[in-house]
Design an enzyme around this catalytic site. Structure first.
Site, PDB file in Angstrom:
ATOM      1  N   ASP A   1      -6.651  12.786  -9.414  1.00 29.68           N
ATOM      2  CA  ASP A   1      -6.564  13.324  -8.147  1.00 29.68           C
ATOM      3  C   ASP A   1      -7.929  13.890  -7.601  1.00 29.68           C
ATOM      4  O   ASP A   1      -8.184  13.878  -6.257  1.00 29.68           O
ATOM      5  CB  ASP A   1      -5.602  14.438  -8.232  1.00 29.68           C
ATOM      6  CG  ASP A   1      -5.883  15.517  -9.182  1.00 29.68           C
ATOM      7  OD1 ASP A   1      -6.704  15.306  -9.862  1.00 29.68           O
ATOM      8  OD2 ASP A   1      -4.989  16.383  -9.378  1.00 29.68           O
TER       9      ASP A   1
ATOM     10  N   CYS B   1      -5.869  19.698  -6.320  1.00 28.65           N
ATOM     11  CA  CYS B   1      -4.608  19.174  -6.562  1.00 28.65           C
ATOM     12  C   CYS B   1      -3.624  18.887  -5.474  1.00 28.65           C
ATOM     13  O   CYS B   1      -3.052  17.885  -5.212  1.00 28.65           O
ATOM     14  CB  CYS B   1      -3.906  20.005  -7.672  1.00 28.65           C
ATOM     15  SG  CYS B   1      -4.915  20.095  -9.077  1.00 28.65           S
TER      16      CYS B   1
ATOM     17  N   GLN C   1      -8.477  15.824 -12.565  1.00 27.16           N
ATOM     18  CA  GLN C   1      -9.645  16.460 -12.526  1.00 27.16           C
ATOM     19  C   GLN C   1     -10.471  15.637 -13.680  1.00 27.16           C
ATOM     20  O   GLN C   1     -11.775  16.277 -13.948  1.00 27.16           O
ATOM     21  CB  GLN C   1      -9.874  17.993 -13.296  1.00 27.16           C
ATOM     22  CG  GLN C   1     -10.980  18.890 -12.601  1.00 27.16           C
ATOM     23  CD  GLN C   1     -10.417  20.112 -12.652  1.00 27.16           C
ATOM     24  OE1 GLN C   1      -9.495  20.497 -11.920  1.00 27.16           O
ATOM     25  NE2 GLN C   1     -11.504  21.128 -13.198  1.00 27.16           N
TER      26      GLN C   1
ATOM     27  N   HIS D   1       3.043  19.149  -8.814  1.00 26.39           N
ATOM     28  CA  HIS D   1       2.502  19.987  -7.910  1.00 26.39           C
ATOM     29  C   HIS D   1       2.946  19.878  -6.610  1.00 26.39           C
ATOM     30  O   HIS D   1       2.239  20.254  -5.346  1.00 26.39           O
ATOM     31  CB  HIS D   1       0.825  20.048  -7.983  1.00 26.39           C
ATOM     32  CG  HIS D   1       0.231  21.171  -7.888  1.00 26.39           C
ATOM     33  ND1 HIS D   1      -1.123  21.460  -8.402  1.00 26.39           N
ATOM     34  CD2 HIS D   1       0.520  22.461  -7.176  1.00 26.39           C
ATOM     35  CE1 HIS D   1      -1.373  22.664  -8.295  1.00 26.39           C
ATOM     36  NE2 HIS D   1      -0.649  23.150  -7.356  1.00 26.39           N
TER      37      HIS D   1
END
Length: 485
Positions: free
Chosen positions: A303, A51, A12, A102
């Site tokens: 990302d 994400c 982010q 993730h």
């Protein structure tokens, strides 16, 4: 021996938050040095800016249409034939991931020899009322267990901050060395100690910050809290009213946020970035101590970005520059690859280009499943070589689901649910202040980009295109059907 390869991922981080790009307040000395030791890409994008889909493209080199992840959806299994780590493992590299993955299942190695995991909050594994024991965060998260071992009872929610709040902040309450950012660096340094010295390594250092919670150590927060911070961008097309008071929510994605709350959030966000930068510097120093710094190729990227109040919007998942544009640096401190050091490239690159780039740097074959392109030639030949004409981005996002086309110099956006369009001249309007959709002089360029999107969406299962025009109102899907088949 082949070069070591280090992929540093953050979560982010906006593309403009680098001091080498003349940000008015953010200080990133170590990232600036990486850029001086390599190439800074000025137009890097996250095609699907949240994400899960972004990281799917990083780990497979595939476009979102190929991964099937065109929005955010947890608990979808990751079953890909070729992965970035898997190709390095097959090439006899010692492979390690530390920090955020993730993926699903949560402990899926995705080709790495080992993963030391901290995914952040990971909602489905935090919700104790609907979590299977094997997927609970207490079992899957290595940082949380380490933190509790150090402190006894500390938890991720002790500060009272939500994992998706971009407007509420509070400085970290424990010793700095216990912060998840420091933990990723500490574990990475330990990998240098215990790695197999007979093999080159591929290490993925994956920081959860500056993704919320906005919890920088006090010393970094103090760097920014009293500065005059830049106001967010506010385009003439942006919503000016917030009749429902949505901006008052601690987890708002849009709305009018109290001015001082927003300023504190900006300060904390910038502080988290400088904190990460210092920890990257700590790791680069350790690499020199272990004698691997000058034989390691380093790629730094995020990302997706963070809107941080631009156009009264927050978080990510939207097509605007704050959300979709990301930092992207390829560095070669030993100058072994023949890159044009301390140079910049303005060609449009994206997440799917990371896998082929790093494989290319290590002289490892690139699988046919990869849609991305190695940026290595751009780092040597620069503007003299042909490159893709545009990037197609998208995100299933309810009524704000969208698709965009950009080459980094202009951007066409189509909101798939109501057919609304926007067009920005990024060379003259990098903050996307003016929607040029109705301006006569831009109609030919708009039509060209619209037709490119028509072709990109032709044949897609949502039915957004019949090959001749765009069709609004079709049901958006975060994951395409073939992923489940």
């Amino acid at each position: 021996m082949k070069p070591n390869v280090l992929l540093i991922m953050v979560d982010q981080m906006r593309a403009d938050c680098l001091s080498i790009l003349d940000h008015p307040v953010v200080d990133t000395p170590n990232l600036d040095q990486l850029a001086r030791d390599g190439v800074l890409f000025e137009n890097a994008y996250s095609a699907t800016p949240s994400c899960v889909p972004a990281r799917a493209s990083v780990l497979t080199g595939m476009s979102q249409a190929s991964t099937g992840r065109v929005g955010y959806q947890d608990k979808v299994p990751w079953n890909y034939e070729h992965t970035l780590a898997g190709e390095f493992t097959n090439a006899d590299y010692h492979t390690q991931a530390i920090g955020k993955m993730h993926v699903y299942p949560t402990r899926n190695l995705t080709g790495f020899h080992n993963v030391v995991l901290h995914d952040g909050y990971m909602h489905y594994s935090r919700f104790k009322h609907n979590t299977k024991t094997i997927e609970s965060q207490e079992y899957t998260d290595d940082y949380l267990n380490w933190l509790r071992g150090k402190t006894g009872q500390a938890d991720l929610i002790d500060l009272g901050l939500d994992c998706n709040s971009s407007t509420v902040t509070r400085p970290w309450h424990l010793a700095e060395e216990l912060h998840p950012t420091n933990w990723v660096t500490t574990e990475s340094i330990d990998f240098l100690r215990r790695r197999d010295p007979t093999k080159p390594f591929f290490l993925n250092m994956s920081y959860v910050r500056p993704h919320p919670p906005f919890d920088p150590p006090q010393v970094f927060y103090d760097m920014y809290k009293d500065l005059e911070l830049p106001d967010p961008s506010f385009g003439g097309w942006a919503e000016t009213e917030d009749t429902s008071g949505e901006g008052m929510s601690p987890v708002t994605a849009k709305g009018l946020v109290p001015k001082m709350r927003l300023k504190r959030a900006q300060a904390a966000y910038y502080a988290l970035i400088t904190h990460i930068d210092h920890q990257i510097g700590r790791f680069l120093n350790a690499m020199q101590e272990f004698g691997v710094y000058h034989n390691t190729v380093i790629l730094f990227a995020s990302d997706h970005g963070e809107l941080l109040g631009d156009h009264n919007l927050f978080r990510k998942s939207l097509p605007y520059e704050g959300s979709a544009k990301v930092p992207f640096i390829l560095a070669d401190p030993g100058n072994n690859l023949g890159l044009k050091e301390n140079s910049r490239v303005d060609k449009a690159v994206e997440m799917r280009d990371i896998m082929p780039t790093l494989l290319d740097a290590a002289d490892i074959g690139i699988p046919d499943t990869v849609d991305g392109k190695s940026v290595m030639p751009l780092c040597k030949d620069g503007e003299d070589m042909p490159w893709r004409e545009y990037i197609h981005g998208e995100h299933a996002f309810g009524e704000k689901s969208f698709h965009y086309i950009t080459d980094g110099k202009e951007k066409y956006i189509w909101f798939s649910q109501n057919g609304e369009e926007q067009f920005f001249d990024l060379e003259n309007d990098p903050q996307e202040m003016t929607n040029l959709l109705k301006v006569v002089d831009y109609q030919e360029r708009i039509e060209k980009r619209r037709n490119q999107l028509v072709k990109e969406l032709e044949g897609r299962e949502e039915g957004y295109s019949d090959g001749k025009s765009l069709i609004a109102g079709r049901t958006p899907k975060p994951t395409l059907r073939f992923v489940f088949e």
